[in-house]
Design an enzyme around this catalytic site. Structure first.
Site, PDB file in Angstrom:
ATOM      1  N   LYS A 153      -2.514  -1.088 -10.871  1.00  0.00           N
ATOM      2  CA  LYS A 153      -3.626  -1.954 -10.832  1.00  0.00           C
ATOM      3  C   LYS A 153      -4.460  -2.050  -9.499  1.00  0.00           C
ATOM      4  O   LYS A 153      -5.806  -2.072  -9.624  1.00  0.00           O
ATOM      5  CB  LYS A 153      -3.291  -3.628 -11.231  1.00  0.00           C
ATOM      6  CG  LYS A 153      -2.498  -4.182 -10.350  1.00  0.00           C
ATOM      7  CD  LYS A 153      -2.352  -5.736 -10.912  1.00  0.00           C
ATOM      8  CE  LYS A 153      -1.007  -6.445 -10.262  1.00  0.00           C
ATOM      9  NZ  LYS A 153      -0.852  -6.126  -8.501  1.00  0.00           N
TER      10      LYS A 153
ATOM     11  N   ARG B 282       0.278 -15.317 -11.137  1.00  0.00           N
ATOM     12  CA  ARG B 282       1.381 -14.832 -11.446  1.00  0.00           C
ATOM     13  C   ARG B 282       2.290 -15.819 -12.269  1.00  0.00           C
ATOM     14  O   ARG B 282       3.298 -15.285 -12.854  1.00  0.00           O
ATOM     15  CB  ARG B 282       2.343 -14.250 -10.135  1.00  0.00           C
ATOM     16  CG  ARG B 282       1.942 -13.011  -9.555  1.00  0.00           C
ATOM     17  CD  ARG B 282       2.920 -13.010  -8.389  1.00  0.00           C
ATOM     18  NE  ARG B 282       3.124 -11.579  -8.231  1.00  0.00           N
ATOM     19  CZ  ARG B 282       3.522 -10.957  -7.130  1.00  0.00           C
ATOM     20  NH1 ARG B 282       3.749 -11.556  -6.293  1.00  0.00           N
ATOM     21  NH2 ARG B 282       3.488  -9.728  -7.095  1.00  0.00           N
TER      22      ARG B 282
ATOM     23  N   ARG C 237       7.607   5.945  -3.899  1.00  0.00           N
ATOM     24  CA  ARG C 237       5.994   5.788  -3.212  1.00  0.00           C
ATOM     25  C   ARG C 237       6.402   6.267  -1.665  1.00  0.00           C
ATOM     26  O   ARG C 237       7.187   5.637  -1.133  1.00  0.00           O
ATOM     27  CB  ARG C 237       5.759   4.515  -3.518  1.00  0.00           C
ATOM     28  CG  ARG C 237       4.119   4.333  -3.008  1.00  0.00           C
ATOM     29  CD  ARG C 237       3.477   3.343  -3.968  1.00  0.00           C
ATOM     30  NE  ARG C 237       4.159   1.793  -3.388  1.00  0.00           N
ATOM     31  CZ  ARG C 237       3.872   0.790  -4.274  1.00  0.00           C
ATOM     32  NH1 ARG C 237       2.722   0.899  -5.030  1.00  0.00           N
ATOM     33  NH2 ARG C 237       4.394  -0.346  -4.047  1.00  0.00           N
TER      34      ARG C 237
ATOM     35  N   ARG D 239       6.870   1.880   2.163  1.00  0.00           N
ATOM     36  CA  ARG D 239       6.392   0.685   2.508  1.00  0.00           C
ATOM     37  C   ARG D 239       7.893  -0.211   2.621  1.00  0.00           C
ATOM     38  O   ARG D 239       8.613   0.057   1.836  1.00  0.00           O
ATOM     39  CB  ARG D 239       5.436   0.196   1.455  1.00  0.00           C
ATOM     40  CG  ARG D 239       4.182  -0.750   2.016  1.00  0.00           C
ATOM     41  CD  ARG D 239       3.164  -0.802   1.303  1.00  0.00           C
ATOM     42  NE  ARG D 239       3.318  -1.455   0.015  1.00  0.00           N
ATOM     43  CZ  ARG D 239       2.473  -1.618  -0.838  1.00  0.00           C
ATOM     44  NH1 ARG D 239       1.397  -1.316  -0.603  1.00  0.00           N
ATOM     45  NH2 ARG D 239       2.759  -2.151  -2.099  1.00  0.00           N
TER      46      ARG D 239
ATOM     47  N   ARG E 244      11.598  -8.679  -8.403  1.00  0.00           N
ATOM     48  CA  ARG E 244      10.328  -8.723  -8.691  1.00  0.00           C
ATOM     49  C   ARG E 244       9.822  -8.618 -10.021  1.00  0.00           C
ATOM     50  O   ARG E 244       9.159  -9.143 -10.515  1.00  0.00           O
ATOM     51  CB  ARG E 244       9.304  -7.649  -7.853  1.00  0.00           C
ATOM     52  CG  ARG E 244       8.802  -8.214  -6.424  1.00  0.00           C
ATOM     53  CD  ARG E 244       7.954  -7.264  -5.864  1.00  0.00           C
ATOM     54  NE  ARG E 244       7.553  -7.358  -4.774  1.00  0.00           N
ATOM     55  CZ  ARG E 244       7.095  -6.651  -3.701  1.00  0.00           C
ATOM     56  NH1 ARG E 244       6.705  -5.500  -4.393  1.00  0.00           N
ATOM     57  NH2 ARG E 244       6.867  -6.925  -2.451  1.00  0.00           N
TER      58      ARG E 244
END
Ligand SMILES: [Zn+2]
Length: 207
Positions: A14, A85, A120, A155, A166
């Site tokens: 997103k 959220r 990632r 990260r 999550r």
């Protein structure tokens, strides 16, 4: 003027869509993740929560968001990325700003999301994003950026443990938010994977 909300699980891309849309429609990108990460004066327990993927107290987020939405640059419209959220946040948002026009929900299978996040790697210099688990996104040399030769880094919160936590929280809390906007007839669900196809679909919806 258009005010958009982008709802998507972690790793759905997103952020990428938000950037493309901001460019096309001259909107301001408001990312709660970035707002939180950029608060250098956050206390240690908050930093620890962000690191572990624990969701941050709604009141802190409302405060950050209220400040952000008070700035003049949002007059042409904005994209809210990563907010609301949960239902509490969706209801609270109505008190901060009334004119949300469109809510876009990006639906992506869990395994696809897991690969995108765990693999990632990001260039420490130019910010280009690669992925060690997805063939076409792999850098030529393992830890080096193809573009600027700088070191690639993961990260700190891109771990499987953080992802699982999550994702589960996300599913549980997002459903009521989707219902909330569905009732307001603002919700559009997109279940495409290619970023250009997703983008074209959003553009079509905004027309
Ligand atoms: Zn680079």
């Amino acid at each position: 003027m258009k005010n958009l909300i982008l709802i998507a699980p972690p790793g759905a891309g997103k952020g990428t869509q938000a950037k493309m849309l901001c460019k096309k429609y001259n909107l301001v990108h408001i990312s709660i993740g970035d707002l939180l990460r950029s608060q250098t004066d956050l206390n240690e327990s908050l930093k620890e929560k962000i690191k572990k993927g624990v969701l941050i107290d709604d009141n802190i987020i409302f405060e950050l968001l209220k400040n952000r939405l008070n700035k003049d640059d949002i007059k042409n419209g904005f994209i809210l990325d990563g907010f609301p959220r949960n239902l509490n946040q969706a209801i609270g948002l109505e008190n901060i700003i009334k004119n949300i026009d469109v809510v876009i929900y990006l639906e992506v299978p869990k395994k696809e999301l897991e690969n995108r996040i765990i693999g990632r790697i990001i260039c420490s210099n130019c910010g280009h994003v690669y992925n060690s688990l997805i063939e076409k996104l792999r850098p030529t040399n393992n830890d080096i950026c193809d573009i600027c030769n700088s070191k690639l880094e993961k990260r700190i919160d891109d771990t499987l443990e953080v992802f699982e936590k999550r994702y589960d929280t996300y599913i549980k809390e997002t459903q009521p938010v989707l219902e909330f906007y569905k009732k307001q007839e603002k919700l559009y669900t997109i279940n495409l994977l290619d970023k250009d196809e997703i983008f074209n679909e959003i553009v079509r919806i905004l027309k």
